[in-house]
Scaffold this motif. Structure first.
Motif, PDB file in Angstrom:
ATOM      1  N   THR A   1       0.848  -1.192   0.000  1.00  0.00           N
ATOM      2  CA  THR A   1       0.000   0.000   0.000  1.00  0.00           C
ATOM      3  C   THR A   1       0.881   1.239   0.000  1.00  0.00           C
ATOM      4  N   ALA A   2       0.335   2.343  -0.440  1.00  0.00           N
ATOM      5  CA  ALA A   2       1.091   3.594  -0.487  1.00  0.00           C
ATOM      6  C   ALA A   2       1.195   4.190   0.912  1.00  0.00           C
ATOM      7  N   ALA A   3       2.322   4.812   1.180  1.00  0.00           N
ATOM      8  CA  ALA A   3       2.527   5.468   2.468  1.00  0.00           C
ATOM      9  C   ALA A   3       1.918   6.864   2.437  1.00  0.00           C
ATOM     10  N   VAL A   4       1.513   7.348   3.588  1.00  0.00           N
ATOM     11  CA  VAL A   4       0.989   8.700   3.737  1.00  0.00           C
ATOM     12  C   VAL A   4       2.120   9.575   4.259  1.00  0.00           C
TER      13      VAL A   4
ATOM     14  N   TYR B   1      -2.244  25.466   8.559  1.00  0.00           N
ATOM     15  CA  TYR B   1      -2.792  26.775   8.907  1.00  0.00           C
ATOM     16  C   TYR B   1      -2.319  27.860   7.949  1.00  0.00           C
ATOM     17  N   THR B   2      -1.479  27.505   6.979  1.00  0.00           N
ATOM     18  CA  THR B   2      -0.963  28.448   5.997  1.00  0.00           C
ATOM     19  C   THR B   2      -1.869  28.396   4.774  1.00  0.00           C
ATOM     20  N   PRO B   3      -2.517  29.531   4.412  1.00  0.00           N
ATOM     21  CA  PRO B   3      -3.586  29.513   3.407  1.00  0.00           C
ATOM     22  C   PRO B   3      -3.297  28.767   2.110  1.00  0.00           C
ATOM     23  N   PHE B   4      -2.368  29.155   1.303  1.00  0.00           N
ATOM     24  CA  PHE B   4      -2.176  28.543  -0.006  1.00  0.00           C
ATOM     25  C   PHE B   4      -1.520  27.170   0.100  1.00  0.00           C
ATOM     26  N   ILE B   5      -0.545  27.052   0.989  1.00  0.00           N
ATOM     27  CA  ILE B   5       0.199  25.800   1.135  1.00  0.00           C
ATOM     28  C   ILE B   5      -0.701  24.684   1.652  1.00  0.00           C
ATOM     29  N   ARG B   6      -1.680  25.034   2.470  1.00  0.00           N
ATOM     30  CA  ARG B   6      -2.590  24.035   3.030  1.00  0.00           C
ATOM     31  C   ARG B   6      -3.276  23.235   1.926  1.00  0.00           C
ATOM     32  N   HIS B   7      -3.714  23.896   0.871  1.00  0.00           N
ATOM     33  CA  HIS B   7      -4.419  23.211  -0.216  1.00  0.00           C
ATOM     34  C   HIS B   7      -3.493  22.267  -0.975  1.00  0.00           C
ATOM     35  N   ILE B   8      -2.266  22.673  -1.141  1.00  0.00           N
ATOM     36  CA  ILE B   8      -1.299  21.815  -1.827  1.00  0.00           C
ATOM     37  C   ILE B   8      -1.025  20.560  -1.003  1.00  0.00           C
ATOM     38  N   VAL B   9      -0.813  20.748   0.290  1.00  0.00           N
ATOM     39  CA  VAL B   9      -0.525  19.627   1.187  1.00  0.00           C
ATOM     40  C   VAL B   9      -1.708  18.662   1.237  1.00  0.00           C
ATOM     41  N   GLU B  10      -2.915  19.204   1.338  1.00  0.00           N
ATOM     42  CA  GLU B  10      -4.102  18.350   1.389  1.00  0.00           C
ATOM     43  C   GLU B  10      -4.339  17.633   0.063  1.00  0.00           C
ATOM     44  N   TYR B  11      -4.022  18.291  -1.052  1.00  0.00           N
ATOM     45  CA  TYR B  11      -4.188  17.676  -2.360  1.00  0.00           C
ATOM     46  C   TYR B  11      -3.360  16.392  -2.483  1.00  0.00           C
ATOM     47  N   TYR B  12      -2.157  16.431  -1.927  1.00  0.00           N
ATOM     48  CA  TYR B  12      -1.285  15.262  -1.995  1.00  0.00           C
ATOM     49  C   TYR B  12      -1.555  14.247  -0.890  1.00  0.00           C
ATOM     50  N   GLY B  13      -2.526  14.505  -0.046  1.00  0.00           N
ATOM     51  CA  GLY B  13      -2.930  13.540   0.961  1.00  0.00           C
ATOM     52  C   GLY B  13      -2.048  13.478   2.193  1.00  0.00           C
TER      53      GLY B  13
END
Length: 159
Positions: A6-9, A18-30
């Motif tokens: 299985t893939a690792a998280v 809590y950082t506005p733009f970076i949060r979306h990038i981090v969440e996108y990659y799981g």
């Protein structure tokens, strides 16, 4: 997928969520937070494996004597091993040789950046690469994967 099928998280510093733009990038990659609560959630609810850097913020501020040296802080880092024993998960030791030579860090002599980084729980460090730019230096990178350490469940591991 990894060696267990299985893939690792991936895990990142909590402040990135809590950082506005970076949060979306981090969440996108799981990716998840590197907190004990989130790592337990990954093991218990998702049934997946975790990828993390053990020496964390303090490891960023270790000065090397030369480019031939690799420095890792592990002496007081027992939380990952303790959690692995409590959850009964296996540990696969891995290490990347040459990572610390890709960029040259700039350390302040007063330790202000280290102090701020520990307070914010994210590494704030100045660095430069080839030709004093953000282009990484051309250095050989070698990644090694050790044999898995198979753990049994242990509710209260001793120190």
């Amino acid at each position: 997928p990894d060696i267990f099928g299985t893939a690792a998280v991936g895990t990142v510093a909590s402040i990135l969520f809590y950082t506005p733009f970076i949060r979306h990038i981090v969440e996108y990659y799981g990716a998840r937070s590197v907190s004990k609560k989130d790592i337990s959630y990954i093991f218990d609810k998702l049934g997946r494996h975790v990828g993390l850097v053990v020496d964390g913020i303090s490891g960023m501020f270790v000065k090397k004597d030369s480019n031939d040296k690799e420095c890792v802080l592990l002496k007081n880092r027992k939380g990952v091993a303790k959690l692995a024993l409590q959850k009964g998960v296996h540990v696969v030791p891995t290490f990347g040789f040459g990572n610390t030579s890709v960029y040259n860090p700039i350390f302040d002599s007063f330790g202000i950046l280290k102090w701020i980084s520990k307070r914010l729980r994210i590494s704030i460090i100045l660095f430069y690469g080839r030709f004093f730019s953000l282009v990484p230096k051309r250095v050989p990178l070698y990644f090694v994967i050790g044999k898995p350490v198979y753990n049994k469940y242990c509710y209260d591991p001793i120190k």
